[in-house]
Design a protein around this motif. Sequence first.
Motif, mmCIF file in Angstrom:
data_model
loop_
_atom_site.group_PDB
_atom_site.id
_atom_site.type_symbol
_atom_site.label_atom_id
_atom_site.label_comp_id
_atom_site.label_asym_id
_atom_site.label_seq_id
_atom_site.Cartn_x
_atom_site.Cartn_y
_atom_site.Cartn_z
ATOM 1 N N LYS A 259 0.816 -1.213 0.000
ATOM 2 C CA LYS A 259 0.000 0.000 0.000
ATOM 3 C C LYS A 259 0.853 1.268 0.000
ATOM 4 N N LYS A 260 2.095 1.140 0.445
ATOM 5 C CA LYS A 260 3.007 2.282 0.441
ATOM 6 C C LYS A 260 3.746 2.425 -0.883
ATOM 7 N N THR A 261 3.408 1.567 -1.868
ATOM 8 C CA THR A 261 4.078 1.615 -3.168
ATOM 9 C C THR A 261 3.124 1.993 -4.300
ATOM 10 N N VAL A 262 1.896 2.413 -3.972
ATOM 11 C CA VAL A 262 0.923 2.793 -4.994
ATOM 12 C C VAL A 262 0.475 4.226 -4.753
ATOM 13 N N GLY A 263 -0.253 4.784 -5.719
ATOM 14 C CA GLY A 263 -0.652 6.185 -5.634
ATOM 15 C C GLY A 263 0.423 7.088 -6.209
ATOM 16 N N ASP A 264 0.373 8.380 -5.887
ATOM 17 C CA ASP A 264 1.338 9.341 -6.412
ATOM 18 C C ASP A 264 2.756 8.923 -6.037
ATOM 19 N N VAL A 265 3.651 9.032 -6.996
ATOM 20 C CA VAL A 265 5.033 8.595 -6.782
ATOM 21 C C VAL A 265 5.696 9.385 -5.660
ATOM 22 N N ASN A 266 5.380 10.672 -5.560
ATOM 23 C CA ASN A 266 6.030 11.497 -4.544
ATOM 24 C C ASN A 266 5.458 11.263 -3.146
ATOM 25 N N GLU A 267 4.495 10.349 -3.022
ATOM 26 C CA GLU A 267 3.937 10.024 -1.708
ATOM 27 C C GLU A 267 4.231 8.581 -1.306
ATOM 28 N N ARG A 268 5.165 7.942 -2.002
ATOM 29 C CA ARG A 268 5.538 6.567 -1.671
ATOM 30 C C ARG A 268 6.722 6.589 -0.704
ATOM 31 N N THR A 269 6.649 5.779 0.334
ATOM 32 C CA THR A 269 7.620 5.833 1.420
ATOM 33 C C THR A 269 8.899 5.085 1.066
ATOM 34 N N VAL A 270 10.015 5.801 1.060
ATOM 35 C CA VAL A 270 11.326 5.207 0.795
ATOM 36 C C VAL A 270 11.790 4.426 2.026
ATOM 37 N N ILE A 271 12.334 3.223 1.805
ATOM 38 C CA ILE A 271 12.914 2.450 2.908
ATOM 39 C C ILE A 271 14.255 1.863 2.469
ATOM 40 N N MET A 272 15.019 1.416 3.453
ATOM 41 C CA MET A 272 16.270 0.725 3.184
ATOM 42 C C MET A 272 16.003 -0.570 2.422
ATOM 43 N N ASN A 273 16.853 -0.884 1.467
ATOM 44 C CA ASN A 273 16.788 -2.184 0.811
ATOM 45 C C ASN A 273 17.508 -3.200 1.694
ATOM 46 N N ARG A 274 16.843 -4.278 2.025
ATOM 47 C CA ARG A 274 17.414 -5.242 2.969
ATOM 48 C C ARG A 274 18.695 -5.912 2.454
ATOM 49 N N TRP A 275 19.002 -5.750 1.151
ATOM 50 C CA TRP A 275 20.219 -6.356 0.607
ATOM 51 C C TRP A 275 21.428 -5.426 0.718
ATOM 52 N N ASN A 276 21.267 -4.242 1.317
ATOM 53 C CA ASN A 276 22.362 -3.265 1.246
ATOM 54 C C ASN A 276 23.630 -3.735 1.955
ATOM 55 N N ASN A 277 23.494 -4.410 3.083
ATOM 56 C CA ASN A 277 24.677 -4.911 3.791
ATOM 57 C C ASN A 277 24.545 -6.379 4.165
ATOM 58 N N GLU A 278 23.763 -7.117 3.387
ATOM 59 C CA GLU A 278 23.533 -8.531 3.691
ATOM 60 C C GLU A 278 24.804 -9.353 3.524
ATOM 61 N N PHE A 279 25.606 -9.012 2.522
ATOM 62 C CA PHE A 279 26.813 -9.776 2.226
ATOM 63 C C PHE A 279 28.031 -8.871 2.382
ATOM 64 N N ALA A 280 28.933 -9.247 3.274
ATOM 65 C CA ALA A 280 30.108 -8.419 3.551
ATOM 66 C C ALA A 280 30.964 -8.232 2.307
ATOM 67 N N HIS A 281 30.998 -9.248 1.435
ATOM 68 C CA HIS A 281 31.846 -9.153 0.244
ATOM 69 C C HIS A 281 31.255 -8.225 -0.813
ATOM 70 N N ARG A 282 29.971 -7.844 -0.665
ATOM 71 C CA ARG A 282 29.351 -6.946 -1.645
ATOM 72 C C ARG A 282 28.463 -5.933 -0.927
ATOM 73 N N ALA A 283 28.987 -5.289 0.097
ATOM 74 C CA ALA A 283 28.198 -4.308 0.837
ATOM 75 C C ALA A 283 27.799 -3.147 -0.073
ATOM 76 N N THR A 284 26.550 -2.710 0.054
ATOM 77 C CA THR A 284 26.007 -1.644 -0.785
ATOM 78 C C THR A 284 25.188 -0.709 0.101
ATOM 79 N N PRO A 285 25.861 0.119 0.901
ATOM 80 C CA PRO A 285 25.139 0.927 1.895
ATOM 81 C C PRO A 285 24.224 1.991 1.298
ATOM 82 N N ASP A 286 24.378 2.287 0.006
ATOM 83 C CA ASP A 286 23.518 3.289 -0.640
ATOM 84 C C ASP A 286 22.333 2.655 -1.354
ATOM 85 N N TYR A 287 21.942 1.447 -0.945
ATOM 86 C CA TYR A 287 20.868 0.711 -1.621
ATOM 87 C C TYR A 287 19.568 0.907 -0.835
#
Length: 659
Positions: A259-287
Motif C-alpha cells: 500500500k506504500k508503493t501505490v498512488g502518487d510517486v512522490n507520496e511513496r515511502t522510501v525504505i532501506m533495501n534489505r540487501w544493502n549490507n547482507e553480504f560483507a563481500h558486496r556491501a552496498t550501503p547506498d541501496y
Amino acid sequence: MKTQQLITAFSLLLGVYATPLAAQQPLNFTVKANEIKSAVSPNMWGIFFEDINLSADGGIYAELVKNRSFEFSMPLMGWSIPKEAANNGQVLIINRQTVNSANPRFARVTVPGTRSFALVNEGFRGMGIKAGEQYNFSVYARQQASTAVKLTLTLLDESGKAIGSTTIAPTGNSWEQYKGSFTASATVPKAKLQVQFSGPGVVDVDMISLFPQHTWKERPNGLRADLVQLLADLHPGFLRFPGGCIVEGRELSNRYQWKKTVGDVNERTVIMNRWNNEFAHRATPDYFQSFGLGFFEYFQLSEDIGASPLPILNCGMACQFNSSEVVAVNELDPYIQDALDLIEFANGDVNTTWGALRAKMGHPAPFNLKMMGVGNEQWGPQYVERYTIFAKVIKEKYPAIQLINSLGPGPDGDKFTFLNDTLRKLHADILDEHYYSSPEWFLKNASRYDSYDRKGPKIFAGEYAAHSKGVGNGDNKNSWQCALAEAAFMTGLERNTDVVVMASYAPLLAHVDGWQWAPDLIWFDNLRSYGTPNYYVQKLYANNKGSVVVPILKGNSVISGQDSVYASSVVDHTTGELVVKLVNTAATPIPVALVVQGVKLATNANLTILKSNDLQGLNSLDQPMHISPATQNIDIKGKTIRTNIAPWSFYVIRTKITK
C-alpha cells in the motif's frame, strides 16, 4: 590446458573415439505423439523479480537520480557540492515528519549573493546517457520570501564537460512541479547531473528527477526499455513480484508493504533495501527502495509482457535468517487485510475503494489476478499457523484465488519435510520449492518429480539456479556448465507438468557494478544489457512450451540421464507441431534416432542449437551473444528424426505433424 582439451585427451585414452562416428549406433528413442500424458500450464515458465543487485532503482526503473527525495538514512547520500560552489550558498535538509510522513524531507537551498550554488547527483553508479536522446527533468519547488532562484540542470560527462542543459524558474511560495527537457550531445556511461541554483534567494526543492524520453511504451515514471524487452522476449507465463526476501524484510518494520508503493510517486515511502549490507563481500550501503516501481507498475508490467501477475505478501514473519521476528497471531488482521485489499486493487470494480485507486492511476480495467503467495521462504509451525489463518479468510471471500505456500529455503531436510507433510495434509493449492545447488545436483535431480503424488498439491519451482562455486558467495558465474545442467533438469519439470505447474529461475537482474548475489539471469550496466546462457535456456523452454506433454522413451523408460542424454517432448496445438528437447551433457557427440508414433511427420524440421565447447564459457557486455541459439533445418525421412547431438549442447526440434 583448456577443459575441452583435457576431456578430449581423457576420452581418447578410454577409447571413446575408437569407433568412427559414422559407425556408432544411434540411441533409439520413441516419441508417442498421439498419447497425451498431461497438459502444460499456460503459466509454466515464468519470471521471478526481486529488487536485488540494483534490479529496480538503478536497473529496470528508469529514474537516473539517486536519492531524489533526500529520504536515505544519510539525507545527502548520492549528492555532493562542487568545491567551486561550496562558499556560494548552503543546503539544509528540512524534516516535516508531522506534515508529510511518507516524504518528510526536502532541501532548502540558500544563495546569498549573485553567484551560483550547486548540487551534483552521481546517479546509480553513474548515469547512462545516450547521444540524441531527450531527457525529461522534473522537480517540486517553492520560493521563499518573494525570491526568484533559477535552476540550471546540466548533464556532465566523466571529465565534467556539459553534454545537455536546461533552465527552470520556479515561481510562487507553494509546492508545484516544474518540468524541463533537453537532448544529450554525447553517449556517456557514467554521467552526473548538476543542479545549479542562481540567486540571490532561498528555494525549497524535492523529488529531483530525470528520465529518458524513451522508456518502455514511452511512459513517464517508466521502465528501462532494453531490460523490459529482454523479459518480453521470454514470453513468460507469469511474473512473480516483489520477491524474495524483500517481502519479509530483515525485521517487520523493513518488510514490503504494497500500500506504500501505490498512488502518487512522490507520496511513496522510501525504505532501506534489505540487501544493502547482507553480504560483507558486496556491501552496498547506498541501496534503498524508492518504490517508483511499485505494485501498480508490477501489475502493468505483467500485462505488458503477457504474464499472469503473482504477488507475494508478508504473512507476519520477517526473514528467519535475520531476525526471526513474527507478529503475534492476534495481531495478524492488518496483514490479512492487506491481502484482501490487494485482490480488490487488482480485480475490484472501480466503485470499490482500491479498485477506484487503480482506475485513478490509469487502469480502470481489472488486472485479472488469479494467484497470490502467502509468505516467501518461511518455515516451521509458526508459518503453518499463520498460513492457515490467511488461507481461511482469503478463501472464504475469494475462493477462486490460488495460494502459493512456502516449503522453506531448500529442497530437503527437516524444514522441508515438516512443511511438505503438513501442507499436503491441509490440501494446500501450490507448494513453492526452492533449490540453489551445484550443476551436479541438477543433473541428479532431473527425475525428482517422476514419483511425486499426482493427486496432491501442485508444485511451483519458484527459485532455482545452478551455482558453480557454492551458494551465497561472490564467485559464482553464469557458465555454460550451469546453464546446461539447468536445461537437463528442466526436462524433468516439463515431463511432469501434471505436478509442476510453474517454474522460474532466480534472481533475474544484476547491475555489473552493483550486484550482491550471483549468478543472475540478465546482467546490465548503465547503457547495455545481455542475456546469459541460462537466459537462453529459459527462453528456449518458454518459447517452445507446447500445449500437452507426450511421452518420449528409451524402451519403456523415460529419458533422464541415460547415456548422458536428457529429453522431453510436447505437442503445440496452436501451431500443429511436435517439439522435442534434447540435452547432451557428455563431451562427445551422440547420434539419436527419434521414432515418432501416432502422427504423420512433415519432411523437414526446424532445429535450434544452444551449445559451447567450453563448459566455463560466459556471455558478457562485450560478447552478449557468445553462447546463444542458432537455427537450421533438417530433413526427415518417414517416421524417424535423426540428428547428432553435439557435445555439451541443448537441442530443440520443431516439426509439423498431422494425425
